[in-house]
Design a protein around this motif. Structure first.
Motif, mmCIF file in Angstrom:
data_model
loop_
_atom_site.group_PDB
_atom_site.id
_atom_site.type_symbol
_atom_site.label_atom_id
_atom_site.label_comp_id
_atom_site.label_asym_id
_atom_site.label_seq_id
_atom_site.Cartn_x
_atom_site.Cartn_y
_atom_site.Cartn_z
ATOM 1 N N SER A 214 32.241 30.631 38.875
ATOM 2 C CA SER A 214 33.593 30.520 39.437
ATOM 3 C C SER A 214 34.099 31.812 40.059
ATOM 4 C CB SER A 214 34.583 30.051 38.369
ATOM 5 O OG SER A 214 34.729 31.040 37.357
ATOM 6 N N ASP A 215 33.660 32.956 39.567
ATOM 7 C CA ASP A 215 34.199 34.235 40.026
ATOM 8 C C ASP A 215 33.206 35.063 40.842
ATOM 9 O OD1 ASP A 215 36.483 33.557 38.611
ATOM 10 O OD2 ASP A 215 35.969 34.764 36.869
ATOM 11 N N ILE A 216 32.017 35.242 40.308
ATOM 12 C CA ILE A 216 31.053 36.143 40.935
ATOM 13 C C ILE A 216 30.431 35.540 42.186
ATOM 14 C CG2 ILE A 216 28.844 37.333 40.595
ATOM 15 C CD1 ILE A 216 29.743 37.700 37.628
ATOM 16 N N VAL A 217 29.946 34.314 42.085
ATOM 17 C CA VAL A 217 29.246 33.698 43.219
ATOM 18 C C VAL A 217 30.110 33.645 44.482
ATOM 19 C CG1 VAL A 217 28.195 31.570 44.092
ATOM 20 C CG2 VAL A 217 27.578 32.426 41.836
ATOM 21 N N PRO A 218 31.343 33.146 44.427
ATOM 22 C CA PRO A 218 32.125 33.084 45.672
ATOM 23 C C PRO A 218 32.313 34.442 46.350
ATOM 24 C CG PRO A 218 33.158 31.741 43.982
ATOM 25 C CD PRO A 218 32.064 32.526 43.310
#
Length: 99
Positions: free
Chosen positions: A26-30
């Motif tokens: 939810s946080d790192i990938v985007p």
């Protein structure tokens, strides 16, 4: 610059593997994608409590320069995500595709 790919293996603290994966997704990938990185896949090794993933960068800067931009970005700071809260150890290896 040539494309650089890293194979990253993270050993996660007991009981936090699923929470780490949720935060990573939810946080790192985007943010990584927004900054021009490619994610080649991610795997969970529950037996070893490990999270394994591939990250690549193929752009005008080096992987190291682009990675520094990721870590210094306001969006990364706003995540309120300290990897040390989740990870016991990390092993980052630069790899080359052979097949």
């Amino acid at each position: 610059m040539p494309k650089t790919t890293q194979l990253r293996t993270y050993t996660v603290r007991d009981g936090l593997l699923d929470e780490w994966v949720r935060r990573w997704e939810s946080d790192i990938v985007p943010l990584r994608l927004e900054l021009g990185f490619e994610i080649g896949g991610a795997w969970i090794d529950r037996e070893r409590n490990q999270f394994v993933w591939l990250i690549s960068y193929d752009g005008p800067e080096t992987f190291t320069e682009r990675n520094a931009l990721y870590w210094s970005s306001p969006a990364r700071k706003d995540m309120d995500l300290d990897p040390d809260d989740y990870l016991v150890s990390t092993d980052d290896r630069t790899v080359e595709r052979s097949y």
